[in-house]
Design a protein around this motif. Structure first.
Motif, PDB file in Angstrom:
ATOM      1  N   GLY A 177       3.285   2.193  10.864  1.00 45.98           N
ATOM      2  CA  GLY A 177       2.357   2.973   9.794  1.00 45.98           C
ATOM      3  C   GLY A 177       3.436   3.003   8.434  1.00 45.98           C
ATOM      4  N   ALA A 178       4.886   2.557   8.588  1.00 55.92           N
ATOM      5  CA  ALA A 178       5.511   2.628   7.433  1.00 55.92           C
ATOM      6  C   ALA A 178       5.657   1.201   6.763  1.00 55.92           C
ATOM      7  CB  ALA A 178       6.985   3.098   7.782  1.00 55.92           C
ATOM      8  N   SER A 179       5.279   0.417   7.533  1.00 45.85           N
ATOM      9  CA  SER A 179       5.456  -1.100   7.081  1.00 45.85           C
ATOM     10  C   SER A 179       4.470  -1.366   6.215  1.00 45.85           C
ATOM     11  CB  SER A 179       5.170  -2.316   8.345  1.00 45.85           C
ATOM     12  OG  SER A 179       3.939  -1.950   8.853  1.00 45.85           O
ATOM     13  N   ILE A 180       3.419  -0.791   5.714  1.00 50.86           N
ATOM     14  CA  ILE A 180       2.306  -0.727   4.915  1.00 50.86           C
ATOM     15  C   ILE A 180       2.558  -0.133   3.473  1.00 50.86           C
ATOM     16  CG2 ILE A 180       0.427  -1.394   6.675  1.00 50.86           C
ATOM     17  CD1 ILE A 180      -0.688   1.399   5.883  1.00 50.86           C
ATOM     18  N   SER A 181       3.400   0.783   3.554  1.00 50.08           N
ATOM     19  CA  SER A 181       3.854   1.817   2.374  1.00 50.08           C
ATOM     20  C   SER A 181       4.135   0.922   1.116  1.00 50.08           C
ATOM     21  CB  SER A 181       5.002   2.900   2.752  1.00 50.08           C
ATOM     22  OG  SER A 181       6.068   2.020   2.942  1.00 50.08           O
ATOM     23  N   ASN A 182       5.160  -0.061   1.240  1.00 52.51           N
ATOM     24  CA  ASN A 182       5.647  -0.897  -0.032  1.00 52.51           C
ATOM     25  C   ASN A 182       4.377  -1.745  -0.528  1.00 52.51           C
ATOM     26  OD1 ASN A 182       7.964   0.469  -0.421  1.00 52.51           O
ATOM     27  ND2 ASN A 182       9.166  -1.221   0.288  1.00 52.51           N
ATOM     28  N   ILE A 183       3.724  -2.370   0.378  1.00 54.02           N
ATOM     29  CA  ILE A 183       2.523  -3.099   0.124  1.00 54.02           C
ATOM     30  C   ILE A 183       1.550  -2.459  -0.521  1.00 54.02           C
ATOM     31  CG2 ILE A 183       0.905  -4.768   0.839  1.00 54.02           C
ATOM     32  CD1 ILE A 183       2.508  -5.575   3.156  1.00 54.02           C
ATOM     33  N   LEU A 184       1.097  -1.321  -0.106  1.00 57.58           N
ATOM     34  CA  LEU A 184       0.161  -0.475  -0.966  1.00 57.58           C
ATOM     35  C   LEU A 184       0.658   0.089  -2.253  1.00 57.58           C
ATOM     36  CD1 LEU A 184      -1.222   1.940   1.985  1.00 57.58           C
ATOM     37  CD2 LEU A 184      -2.283  -0.106   1.060  1.00 57.58           C
ATOM     38  N   LYS A 185       1.981   0.374  -2.315  1.00 59.16           N
ATOM     39  CA  LYS A 185       2.586   0.685  -3.610  1.00 59.16           C
ATOM     40  C   LYS A 185       2.687  -0.334  -4.619  1.00 59.16           C
ATOM     41  CE  LYS A 185       7.100   2.992  -5.193  1.00 59.16           C
ATOM     42  NZ  LYS A 185       6.201   3.697  -6.250  1.00 59.16           N
ATOM     43  N   PHE A 186       2.884  -1.615  -4.108  1.00 62.85           N
ATOM     44  CA  PHE A 186       2.841  -2.589  -4.830  1.00 62.85           C
ATOM     45  C   PHE A 186       1.504  -2.990  -5.654  1.00 62.85           C
ATOM     46  CE2 PHE A 186       2.276  -7.378  -5.476  1.00 62.85           C
ATOM     47  CZ  PHE A 186       3.555  -7.746  -6.317  1.00 62.85           C
ATOM     48  N   GLU A 187       0.499  -2.631  -4.846  1.00 62.30           N
ATOM     49  CA  GLU A 187      -0.949  -2.642  -5.411  1.00 62.30           C
ATOM     50  C   GLU A 187      -1.170  -1.617  -6.334  1.00 62.30           C
ATOM     51  OE1 GLU A 187      -4.406  -4.751  -3.472  1.00 62.30           O
ATOM     52  OE2 GLU A 187      -4.334  -2.749  -2.588  1.00 62.30           O
ATOM     53  N   ASP A 188      -0.583  -0.383  -6.311  1.00 68.90           N
ATOM     54  CA  ASP A 188      -0.564   0.525  -7.353  1.00 68.90           C
ATOM     55  C   ASP A 188       0.311   0.503  -8.348  1.00 68.90           C
ATOM     56  OD1 ASP A 188      -2.354   2.008  -5.583  1.00 68.90           O
ATOM     57  OD2 ASP A 188      -0.613   3.441  -4.662  1.00 68.90           O
ATOM     58  N   ASP A 189       1.236  -0.263  -8.460  1.00 70.74           N
ATOM     59  CA  ASP A 189       2.409  -0.658  -9.493  1.00 70.74           C
ATOM     60  C   ASP A 189       1.765  -1.633 -10.336  1.00 70.74           C
ATOM     61  OD1 ASP A 189       3.817   1.686  -8.798  1.00 70.74           O
ATOM     62  OD2 ASP A 189       5.202   0.433  -7.699  1.00 70.74           O
TER      63      ASP A 189
ATOM     64  N   ASN B 242      -3.183  -0.168  16.399  1.00 73.21           N
ATOM     65  CA  ASN B 242      -2.544   0.334  15.477  1.00 73.21           C
ATOM     66  C   ASN B 242      -3.314   0.896  14.086  1.00 73.21           C
ATOM     67  OD1 ASN B 242      -0.046   0.023  16.526  1.00 73.21           O
ATOM     68  ND2 ASN B 242       0.741  -1.712  15.324  1.00 73.21           N
ATOM     69  N   ASN B 243      -4.757   0.692  14.228  1.00 78.99           N
ATOM     70  CA  ASN B 243      -5.516   1.276  13.214  1.00 78.99           C
ATOM     71  C   ASN B 243      -5.554   2.590  13.332  1.00 78.99           C
ATOM     72  OD1 ASN B 243      -6.368  -1.472  12.141  1.00 78.99           O
ATOM     73  ND2 ASN B 243      -8.048  -1.360  13.288  1.00 78.99           N
ATOM     74  N   PRO B 244      -5.604   3.397  12.073  1.00 80.55           N
ATOM     75  CA  PRO B 244      -5.950   3.032  10.811  1.00 80.55           C
ATOM     76  C   PRO B 244      -4.846   2.445  10.108  1.00 80.55           C
ATOM     77  CG  PRO B 244      -6.094   5.383  10.951  1.00 80.55           C
ATOM     78  CD  PRO B 244      -5.742   5.082  12.059  1.00 80.55           C
ATOM     79  N   GLU B 245      -3.587   2.850  10.583  1.00 82.51           N
ATOM     80  CA  GLU B 245      -2.188   2.475   9.865  1.00 82.51           C
ATOM     81  C   GLU B 245      -2.127   0.847   9.566  1.00 82.51           C
ATOM     82  OE1 GLU B 245      -1.078   4.862   8.045  1.00 82.51           O
ATOM     83  OE2 GLU B 245      -2.329   6.234   9.061  1.00 82.51           O
TER      84      GLU B 245
END
Length: 529
Positions: free
Chosen positions: A302-314, A344-347
């Motif tokens: 679940g934590a492994s997607i946080s920076n990728i999602l943040k990258f899209e926002d930034d 592992n969905n939905p994370e």
């Protein structure tokens, strides 16, 4: 295979599939590459680096590529070296921490650090706290008895804070704010204007004391490091961030130097590392990150997607490429893995970004999956070894074609024992320490005997060494006699000629062993280790 091969086109673009080609030839601006296992992400990164130079978009010293391990950095550098013409100057390809260390070596004095700082190992950090334990003013976390695990827990907590970009000063401020939240309205006003009165959700006083204690310990630890001229591993990123934030002219130097920033294994970056690359690339925004949440090894689910999602926002409007053509495995294996990872969905990015990450094999063979059931770990090792022997007998294979994956290092022991017993050669590749290696364990077992003859487990290990190896029948007789007579294994060996009915050769080996043990025990009293 859907590859592109056009006469007259740069050799860097030959044999790339459509998605790889898009990623390699991306121009300006942020790029997110979601690269599944075996889809050629290293090929894409290295060719993109070479393409940027070939097209004149950047000089070799204007590209910064960051990854996580020295091995990955060395492989990337080697691949780029093969693609580039002779005589080019070396490109900055390194790990995050190696890059940060180089920056700090050049600018340590600008933030008050000694330029000759030394890196602290985990063991040295533990010893530093142990030596200065009385300076930590602990109450809630005062260790009772052996403090080893307690110190490791503290260090783990400090490391996590640093990886999340939390400094000792930040931690102390947080603890202070918690205290202010529970002060009376009058007291709060005297300390900070417009501070609301404590409500029903105000922190518990014991919880505040605990946080203040940890914050104080964190501050003391960091001060000890600086007093001794040390930085720990995560300080490298933290102090580089501090340098860039407090010395904007130095940050601007690095921004002008590196026109393109590329990051591999982006799913495993922590918050501090992400903030570092964001600072470096915020001006030109020419940043390429490659990641796959399904391949994360440093983060919990679940934590492994946080920076990728943040990258899209930034970076709104970024270009996005998904690599799904797999060149490593058969389709049957890929389908099985894909169905399994759906748990592992939905994370997962696939669910979050509404994309397909289902890998498509480019190999002609479908791959084979077989489940071998066993009742115990030992039975499992037997069946795996049998399978290897059967496949080897079929011809066309070498032992290099086999791999056994285990969840933890300790789980490998039973397999290593079975392979060794059958004479099957193996290499144990694991992040295990020196003190887990068999020959070190043998030495430690023998040294234990010099201190205490009656360490039966250690004695049994030594008796299995090549020099003293006794037959199984003799070992069984020794252990049974020890149990029946209520003696230690050593006491049975001392009376072996009376108590044991074993061969003369075994009796001779026991006498030889006892003579060596007596000799070395005598020396141990007078000699240093």
């Amino acid at each position: 295979m859907n590859t592109v091969k056009t006469p007259g086109v740069s050799s860097l673009l030959q044999n790339l599939n459509k998605e790889q080609l898009l990623a390699v030839t991306h121009g300006e601006g942020p790029l997110l590459i979601i690269a599944g296992a075996g889809t050629g992400k290293t090929t894409v990164i290295t060719r993109r680096i070479s393409w940027l130079i070939e097209q004149g978009r950047a000089q070799t010293n204007e590209i910064l590529a960051l990854t996580f391990t020295d091995k990955a950095a060395a492989e990337m550098l080697d691949r780029v070296d093969q693609l580039m013409p002779l005589g080019y100057s070396e490109i900055a390809i390194s790990t995050f921490h190696a890059f940060a260390q180089e920056v700090l070596r050049d600018h340590a004095l600008d933030i008050g650090l000694p330029s000759d700082f030394r890196l602290l190992t985990g063991t040295q950090a533990w010893m530093l706290i142990q030596k200065h334990l009385d300076e930590f003013e602990l109450d809630y976390y005062r260790p009772m008895g052996n403090s080893t695990k307690f110190i490791h827990a503290l260090l783990d907590h400090f490391d996590k804070a640093k990886r999340e970009g939390v400094s000792p000063e930040d931690y102390l401020k947080y603890a202070q704010d918690l205290q202010l939240a529970t002060d009376s309205p009058t007291t709060a006003k005297s300390k900070r204007k417009k501070k609301p009165a404590p409500g029903p959700d105000a922190p518990d006083p014991q919880e505040i004391a605990r946080v203040q204690e940890v914050a104080g310990a964190f501050h003391v630890y960091q001060k000890l490091l600086l007093d001794e001229g040390f930085l720990d591993f995560n300080d490298l990123i933290g102090y580089t961030l501090k340098l860039f934030k407090s010395r904007p002219k130095i940050l601007e130097q690095y921004r002008r130097r590196y026109k393109y920033v590329l990051v591999d294994e982006f799913q495993d970056t922590d918050l501090a590392q992400y903030e570092l690359i964001k600072l470096l690339s915020d001006h030109h925004r020419n940043i390429t990150v490659v990641g796959d949440d399904d391949q994360s090894i440093y983060k919990f689910r679940g934590a492994s997607i946080s920076n990728i999602l943040k990258f899209e926002d930034d970076y709104p409007g970024l270009a996005k490429v998904t690599l799904v053509e797999n060149y490593r495995s058969g389709q049957k294996i890929l389908d099985f893995a894909y169905n399994f990872i759906q748990q592992n969905n939905p994370e997962r990015l696939e669910a979050k970004l509404k994309i397909s990450k289902k890998l498509q094999s480019q190999k002609s063979t479908p791959g084979q999956i077989e489940v071998l059931h066993a009742q115990t770990g030992h039975d499992e090792a037997l069946r795996v070894a049998d399978k290897i022997v059967d496949l080897m007998a079929g011809g066309g294979l070498t032992y290099n074609d086999f791999a056994i994956l285990v969840r933890a290092n300790d789980h490998a022991e039973v397999f290593l024992g079975e392979l060794a017993a059958r004479g099957i050669p193996y290499i144990f590749v694991a992040n295990r320490g020196l003190y887990k290696k068999p020959f070190i364990l043998d030495i430690l077992a023998y040294l234990k005997l010099l201190d205490n003859y009656h360490e039966s487990d250690a004695l049994f290990r030594v008796l299995n060494l090549e020099k003293f190896r006794l037959p199984v029948s003799a070992l069984v007789a020794i252990t049974q006699t020890a149990k029946r007579k209520g003696l230690s294994v050593y006491e049975v060996l001392r009376q072996a000629e009376i108590l044991l009915k074993i061969s003369e050769d075994s009796q001779r080996k026991i006498r030889e062993f006892l003579q060596i043990l007596d000799r070395d025990s005598a020396q141990a009293r007078d000699m240093r280790v």
